[in-house]
Write a protein that holds these residues in place. Structure first.
Motif, mmCIF file in Angstrom:
data_model
loop_
_atom_site.group_PDB
_atom_site.id
_atom_site.type_symbol
_atom_site.label_atom_id
_atom_site.label_comp_id
_atom_site.label_asym_id
_atom_site.label_seq_id
_atom_site.Cartn_x
_atom_site.Cartn_y
_atom_site.Cartn_z
ATOM 1 N N PRO A 83 -81.701 117.867 30.337
ATOM 2 C CA PRO A 83 -82.291 118.646 29.913
ATOM 3 C C PRO A 83 -82.814 119.838 31.234
ATOM 4 O O PRO A 83 -82.168 119.368 32.465
ATOM 5 N N THR A 84 -83.154 121.218 31.012
ATOM 6 C CA THR A 84 -83.961 122.158 32.618
ATOM 7 C C THR A 84 -84.825 121.205 32.848
ATOM 8 O O THR A 84 -85.580 120.618 32.249
ATOM 9 N N SER A 85 -84.435 121.462 34.225
ATOM 10 C CA SER A 85 -86.031 120.696 35.259
ATOM 11 C C SER A 85 -87.036 121.386 34.746
ATOM 12 O O SER A 85 -87.754 120.859 34.752
ATOM 13 N N ASP A 86 -86.906 122.223 34.986
ATOM 14 C CA ASP A 86 -89.005 123.220 34.526
ATOM 15 C C ASP A 86 -89.150 122.680 33.252
ATOM 16 O O ASP A 86 -90.792 122.611 33.072
ATOM 17 N N SER A 87 -88.416 122.688 31.889
ATOM 18 C CA SER A 87 -88.336 121.901 30.868
ATOM 19 C C SER A 87 -89.077 120.339 31.136
ATOM 20 O O SER A 87 -90.584 120.141 30.504
ATOM 21 N N VAL A 88 -88.357 119.521 31.916
ATOM 22 C CA VAL A 88 -88.660 118.618 31.985
ATOM 23 C C VAL A 88 -90.207 118.221 32.673
ATOM 24 O O VAL A 88 -91.361 117.523 32.516
ATOM 25 N N ARG A 89 -91.045 118.865 34.000
ATOM 26 C CA ARG A 89 -91.481 119.314 34.965
ATOM 27 C C ARG A 89 -93.078 119.380 33.966
ATOM 28 O O ARG A 89 -94.547 118.811 33.942
ATOM 29 N N SER A 90 -93.014 120.672 32.697
ATOM 30 C CA SER A 90 -94.074 121.122 32.321
ATOM 31 C C SER A 90 -94.258 120.402 31.123
ATOM 32 O O SER A 90 -95.229 120.271 30.849
ATOM 33 N N TYR A 175 -95.388 136.462 17.727
ATOM 34 C CA TYR A 175 -95.684 135.347 18.470
ATOM 35 C C TYR A 175 -96.192 135.217 19.784
ATOM 36 O O TYR A 175 -95.721 136.296 20.405
ATOM 37 N N ARG A 176 -96.676 134.211 19.893
ATOM 38 C CA ARG A 176 -96.832 134.200 21.687
ATOM 39 C C ARG A 176 -95.297 134.206 22.674
ATOM 40 O O ARG A 176 -95.026 132.434 21.719
ATOM 41 N N ALA A 177 -95.192 135.149 23.269
ATOM 42 C CA ALA A 177 -93.759 134.970 23.712
ATOM 43 C C ALA A 177 -94.196 133.690 24.807
ATOM 44 O O ALA A 177 -94.695 134.244 26.210
ATOM 45 N N ALA A 178 -93.185 133.347 25.598
ATOM 46 C CA ALA A 178 -92.491 132.595 26.831
ATOM 47 C C ALA A 178 -91.220 132.606 27.387
ATOM 48 O O ALA A 178 -90.051 132.155 25.900
ATOM 49 N N GLU A 179 -90.512 133.060 28.660
ATOM 50 C CA GLU A 179 -89.462 133.041 29.321
ATOM 51 C C GLU A 179 -89.488 131.613 29.410
ATOM 52 O O GLU A 179 -88.108 131.871 30.065
ATOM 53 N N VAL A 180 -90.143 131.644 30.468
ATOM 54 C CA VAL A 180 -89.974 129.811 30.851
ATOM 55 C C VAL A 180 -91.574 129.237 30.228
ATOM 56 O O VAL A 180 -91.412 129.721 30.116
ATOM 57 N N TRP A 181 -90.514 127.846 31.325
ATOM 58 C CA TRP A 181 -91.182 127.175 31.131
ATOM 59 C C TRP A 181 -92.804 126.998 31.633
ATOM 60 O O TRP A 181 -93.721 126.492 30.815
ATOM 61 N N GLU A 183 -94.386 129.592 31.396
ATOM 62 C CA GLU A 183 -95.575 130.358 31.135
ATOM 63 C C GLU A 183 -95.722 129.147 29.671
ATOM 64 O O GLU A 183 -96.306 129.502 28.878
ATOM 65 N N VAL A 184 -94.937 128.663 29.012
ATOM 66 C CA VAL A 184 -95.133 128.030 28.059
ATOM 67 C C VAL A 184 -96.024 126.943 28.189
ATOM 68 O O VAL A 184 -97.272 126.852 27.395
ATOM 69 N N TYR A 185 -96.134 126.759 29.285
ATOM 70 C CA TYR A 185 -97.070 125.370 29.405
ATOM 71 C C TYR A 185 -98.770 125.901 29.901
ATOM 72 O O TYR A 185 -99.403 125.979 29.279
ATOM 73 N N ASN A 186 -98.366 127.012 30.024
ATOM 74 C CA ASN A 186 -99.632 128.265 30.304
ATOM 75 C C ASN A 186 -100.265 128.898 28.680
ATOM 76 O O ASN A 186 -101.321 128.591 28.754
ATOM 77 N N ARG A 187 -99.316 128.569 28.187
ATOM 78 C CA ARG A 187 -99.924 129.438 26.728
ATOM 79 C C ARG A 187 -100.462 128.105 25.818
ATOM 80 O O ARG A 187 -100.827 128.498 25.410
ATOM 81 N N CYS A 188 -99.420 126.538 26.362
ATOM 82 C CA CYS A 188 -100.237 126.131 25.374
ATOM 83 C C CYS A 188 -101.892 124.894 26.433
ATOM 84 O O CYS A 188 -102.131 124.882 24.960
ATOM 85 N N MET A 189 -102.225 125.664 27.366
ATOM 86 C CA MET A 189 -103.038 125.356 27.853
ATOM 87 C C MET A 189 -103.929 125.571 27.948
ATOM 88 O O MET A 189 -105.831 126.135 28.006
ATOM 89 N N THR A 190 -103.880 127.144 27.309
ATOM 90 C CA THR A 190 -105.112 128.394 26.554
ATOM 91 C C THR A 190 -105.121 127.948 24.949
ATOM 92 O O THR A 190 -105.816 128.949 25.027
ATOM 93 N N PHE A 191 -104.324 127.102 24.651
ATOM 94 C CA PHE A 191 -104.538 127.623 23.168
ATOM 95 C C PHE A 191 -106.280 127.263 21.743
ATOM 96 O O PHE A 191 -106.391 126.181 23.043
#
Length: 191
Positions: A83-90, A175-181, A183-191
């Motif tokens: 897996p990408t390292s940023d996905s694992v960390r997030s 949809y809420r877009a995210a290009e890097v992990w 951003e995914v983390y931030n989107r999830c934490m504010t849902f």
């Protein structure tokens, strides 16, 4: 946010909301490996992919490959992938707030390989579901790289489109877009 989720809906699953995450091209770049395999199968010296507006089914760019989906049918498909390292960390961070459920389509016999890959890199995952009917899975948030798959989920699901270089059938669906992990983390934490 002060470490608190803004989660106000009744959660019928337990203490944590459910976070659904697609696998291919979201946490692992299977597209790169499939492209290399296709190049090898037709003895190409370089990639045949265009620079933009790339079709999801990249085998269309390699018409001489007789069975281009055979790569997806390999029983050991994920045994050497990472897996990408940023996905694992997030996802590690998100697992403190969410039950992690991986939802992915499989082709052929690579189910065991994909499950073992996920269990190795995300031992805290609550589940793995292999299905083409992703929208039937009961999650609170879904992270997916294909807008057509996000369309399958009910409106109550918070949908995050993980942007890739591939064409979307309905790219402006809201949809809420995210290009890097992160951003995914931030989107999830504010849902």
């Amino acid at each position: 946010m002060n470490g608190q989720l803004s989660y106000n809906r009744l959660n019928l699953h337990g203490d944590k909301p459910r976070l659904g995450i697609d696998v291919d091209n979201v946490i692992v770049r299977t597209d790169i490996h499939w492209n290399c395999w296709l190049m090898n199968m037709c003895h190409a010296m370089s990639s045949k992919l265009p620079e933009k507006d790339i079709e999801y089914n990249i085998s269309e760019y390699y018409p001489v490959v007789v069975n281009p989906m055979d790569w997806w049918r390999k029983e050991n498909l994920y045994d050497r992938l990472h897996p990408t390292s940023d996905s694992v960390r997030s996802i590690d961070k998100l697992s403190k707030y969410f039950d992690i459920i991986f939802i992915s389509t499989i082709k052929g016999n690579h189910h065991k390989s994909k499950f073992n890959f996920l269990k190795k890199h995300f031992p805290y995952m609550k589940g793995f579901l292999a299905t083409k009917e992703k929208g039937l899975v009961d999650v609170d948030i879904m992270i997916e790289d294909r807008a057509t798959n996000l369309d399958l989920f009910p409106d109550r699901v918070y949908k995050v489109l993980y942007k890739t270089m591939y064409k979307q059938d309905n790219p402006n669906h809201g949809y809420r877009a995210a290009e890097v992990w992160y951003e995914v983390y931030n989107r999830c934490m504010t849902f």
